[in-house]
Design an enzyme around this catalytic site. Sequence first.
Site, PDB file in Angstrom:
ATOM      1  N   LYS A   1       1.091  -1.100   0.040  1.00  0.00           N
ATOM      2  CA  LYS A   1       0.042  -0.041  -0.022  1.00  0.00           C
ATOM      3  C   LYS A   1       0.745   1.221   0.054  1.00  0.00           C
ATOM      4  O   LYS A   1       0.626   2.535  -0.839  1.00  0.00           O
ATOM      5  CB  LYS A   1      -0.774   0.014   1.266  1.00  0.00           C
ATOM      6  CG  LYS A   1      -2.321  -0.315   0.791  1.00  0.00           C
ATOM      7  CD  LYS A   1      -2.402  -1.963   0.670  1.00  0.00           C
ATOM      8  CE  LYS A   1      -2.478  -2.438  -0.557  1.00  0.00           C
ATOM      9  NZ  LYS A   1      -2.510  -4.239  -0.306  1.00  0.00           N
TER      10      LYS A   1
ATOM     11  N   GLY B   1      -0.647 -14.399 -13.377  1.00  0.00           N
ATOM     12  CA  GLY B   1      -1.729 -14.483 -12.550  1.00  0.00           C
ATOM     13  C   GLY B   1      -2.410 -13.146 -12.491  1.00  0.00           C
ATOM     14  O   GLY B   1      -1.643 -11.952 -12.002  1.00  0.00           O
TER      15      GLY B   1
ATOM     16  N   GLY C   1      -4.745 -12.214 -10.445  1.00  0.00           N
ATOM     17  CA  GLY C   1      -5.627 -12.257  -9.219  1.00  0.00           C
ATOM     18  C   GLY C   1      -5.301 -10.532  -8.437  1.00  0.00           C
ATOM     19  O   GLY C   1      -4.677  -9.831  -9.185  1.00  0.00           O
ATOM     20  N   VAL C   2      -5.128 -10.693  -7.313  1.00  0.00           N
ATOM     21  CA  VAL C   2      -5.318  -9.432  -6.388  1.00  0.00           C
ATOM     22  C   VAL C   2      -3.916  -9.236  -6.476  1.00  0.00           C
ATOM     23  O   VAL C   2      -3.416  -7.733  -6.792  1.00  0.00           O
ATOM     24  CB  VAL C   2      -5.459  -9.738  -4.970  1.00  0.00           C
ATOM     25  CG1 VAL C   2      -5.652  -8.469  -4.179  1.00  0.00           C
ATOM     26  CG2 VAL C   2      -6.881 -10.360  -4.984  1.00  0.00           C
TER      27      VAL C   2
ATOM     28  N   GLU D   1      -2.970 -14.296 -17.527  1.00  0.00           N
ATOM     29  CA  GLU D   1      -3.910 -14.845 -16.708  1.00  0.00           C
ATOM     30  C   GLU D   1      -4.469 -16.418 -17.284  1.00  0.00           C
ATOM     31  O   GLU D   1      -4.816 -16.242 -18.461  1.00  0.00           O
ATOM     32  CB  GLU D   1      -5.089 -13.951 -16.308  1.00  0.00           C
ATOM     33  CG  GLU D   1      -6.011 -14.459 -15.960  1.00  0.00           C
ATOM     34  CD  GLU D   1      -5.930 -15.476 -14.464  1.00  0.00           C
ATOM     35  OE1 GLU D   1      -5.426 -14.843 -13.526  1.00  0.00           O
ATOM     36  OE2 GLU D   1      -6.385 -16.422 -14.291  1.00  0.00           O
TER      37      GLU D   1
ATOM     38  N   ALA E   1       2.637 -14.729  -9.508  1.00  0.00           N
ATOM     39  CA  ALA E   1       1.490 -14.419  -8.505  1.00  0.00           C
ATOM     40  C   ALA E   1       0.097 -15.265  -8.747  1.00  0.00           C
ATOM     41  O   ALA E   1      -0.886 -14.707  -9.143  1.00  0.00           O
ATOM     42  CB  ALA E   1       0.779 -12.909  -8.453  1.00  0.00           C
TER      43      ALA E   1
ATOM     44  N   GLY F   1      -1.215 -17.371  -6.489  1.00  0.00           N
ATOM     45  CA  GLY F   1      -1.903 -17.909  -5.488  1.00  0.00           C
ATOM     46  C   GLY F   1      -0.866 -18.037  -4.276  1.00  0.00           C
ATOM     47  O   GLY F   1       0.258 -18.069  -4.569  1.00  0.00           O
TER      48      GLY F   1
ATOM     49  N   ALA G   1      -6.184 -10.318   5.643  1.00  0.00           N
ATOM     50  CA  ALA G   1      -5.606 -10.194   7.004  1.00  0.00           C
ATOM     51  C   ALA G   1      -6.644 -10.049   7.891  1.00  0.00           C
ATOM     52  O   ALA G   1      -6.716 -10.465   9.234  1.00  0.00           O
ATOM     53  CB  ALA G   1      -4.876  -8.892   7.044  1.00  0.00           C
TER      54      ALA G   1
ATOM     55  N   HIS H   1     -23.607  15.190   1.323  1.00  0.00           N
ATOM     56  CA  HIS H   1     -23.459  15.633  -0.075  1.00  0.00           C
ATOM     57  C   HIS H   1     -22.342  16.756  -0.145  1.00  0.00           C
ATOM     58  O   HIS H   1     -22.517  17.684   0.776  1.00  0.00           O
ATOM     59  CB  HIS H   1     -24.756  16.253  -0.774  1.00  0.00           C
ATOM     60  CG  HIS H   1     -24.602  16.819  -1.983  1.00  0.00           C
ATOM     61  ND1 HIS H   1     -24.587  16.004  -3.157  1.00  0.00           N
ATOM     62  CD2 HIS H   1     -24.509  18.029  -2.412  1.00  0.00           C
ATOM     63  CE1 HIS H   1     -24.189  16.858  -4.203  1.00  0.00           C
ATOM     64  NE2 HIS H   1     -24.287  18.057  -3.755  1.00  0.00           N
TER      65      HIS H   1
END
Length: 456
Positions: free
Chosen positions: A51, A176, A178-179, A199, A260, A262, A311, A435
């Site tokens: 992150k 991959g 994925g995430v 993929e 990546a 899995g 997590a 708003h």
Amino acid sequence: MSSFDVIVIGAGPGGYVCAIRAAQLGLKVCCIDSRAALGGTCLNVGCIPSKALLESSHLYHLAQHGFAAHGIDCVEVNLNLAHMLRRKERVVQKLTKGIAYLMQKNNITSVHGHASFIAPDKIQVADRELTAAHIVIATGSAPVAIDCAPFDDIHIVASTAALEFTTVPPSLAVIGGGVIGLEMASIWSRLGSAVTIIEAQPRLLSDMDADCAKTIGNIMRKQGTTIHLDTMLTAATVRKNQVELTYGKHSQAFDKVLVAVGRQAYTEGLGLDKIDVPCNSRGEIEVDTCWRTAADGVYAIGDVIGGAMLAHKAEEEGVAVAENIAGHAGHVNYDAVPAVVYTFPEVAAVGMTAAQAQAQGLQVKESKFPFSANGRALAAGSSEGFVKIIAEATSDELLGAHIVGAQASELIAELALAREYRASAEDVARTVHAHPTLAEATKEAALGIAGRVVHR
Ligand code: NAI
């Protein structure tokens, strides 16, 4: 020999949270981890460092490609990757030290070393023996390798090494979609790498809503990432500091390859054979609904038991097990576990997709509201994506929500709460939303279930 009420093996989000909750409930707790820095994969080499780099790379990309639309001309934008990586390390260190502080504050004995069972109530760490009536396994997961492209940790790497490239690879193949694949592809593509995702399935993010997956795929293609779906990698050969990949009908050389595909439960050297706890065919420890393994007094939580490898799912299981051990009634509502992919825009979901609900024999109503009709999104210049709500046709119960959009990771919290309370779509629709906010798109999507959308 040291004796405790509870020993937790693993100090990732599942393990350290379990240890803290058990200590809060008055139990004498020990937490063992083979990493010196606490926090497990998530804090050290997963969620947090990724992150940090996602944020930094997003800002770099915005400075180059996004600021001009706001009337901000950046004459020269330079990347200082070494600085970016040091910042990421500082964030990680601050958080891992924070966990060490929490362990101390809660009088938890923290032991550094590899834990192995001698008996269901006895653990060995180096030459030390520790005993406890209750032992919780929270050893997490490790990346899956593929035969045709084994890790060499230089050219063909897993996510940990891909968070530490010291130069931007001119080209990067991500095996991959994925995430991890999408998040890592985002980081390095924003920093200037030519990224290709390969993929095997006909779609990205196979566990998520198909519409969300298609939308983020199209957006990432527009951002410059090449995506091959339905494509198998068949060979990888390291040659002249590059990796020659064969996939589908293609043959292409890449500077780096990230695999990546899995993660799998991690139980190596744990001595499960000594306590007669078998692993299933996927290598996971099997548990009952109270996270008890086949051995008396031994529990398991988090990635090592399968289910969503998240997590926050592990944390909740850690809390629930600690509460059960202390004689309370720990519980996890698996129907309301949100999932987030930190691309830009983000993808987030909670509950069922329409297809999953229909597969359970439920009649569903579906409503979708685009951010292109949301004032705040337009003002911010991030109007891609939508909020989609799935409700049960008769009862109006909100069964699931699926978002592609800026800050989807934050927007999903409202819908996880709605799911937890078993709210109806109308409950969300009648809730006053400030708003202008992105969350108004959620309200509009909920209004749409009853055909009452206002701003479209
Ligand atoms: P994943 O299971 O999300 O995706 C792996 C992908 O690789 C799948 O789409 C699969 O079809 C594909 N694949 C498998 N074998 C292949 C092959 N030989 N060639 C091409 N494609 C192939 O796994 P991923 O991304 O490695 O993540 C592991 C775990 O970590 C997941 O459970 C994920 O939820 C979790 N995680 C969660 C994050 C978050 O919550 N933001 C961030 C990072 C990881």
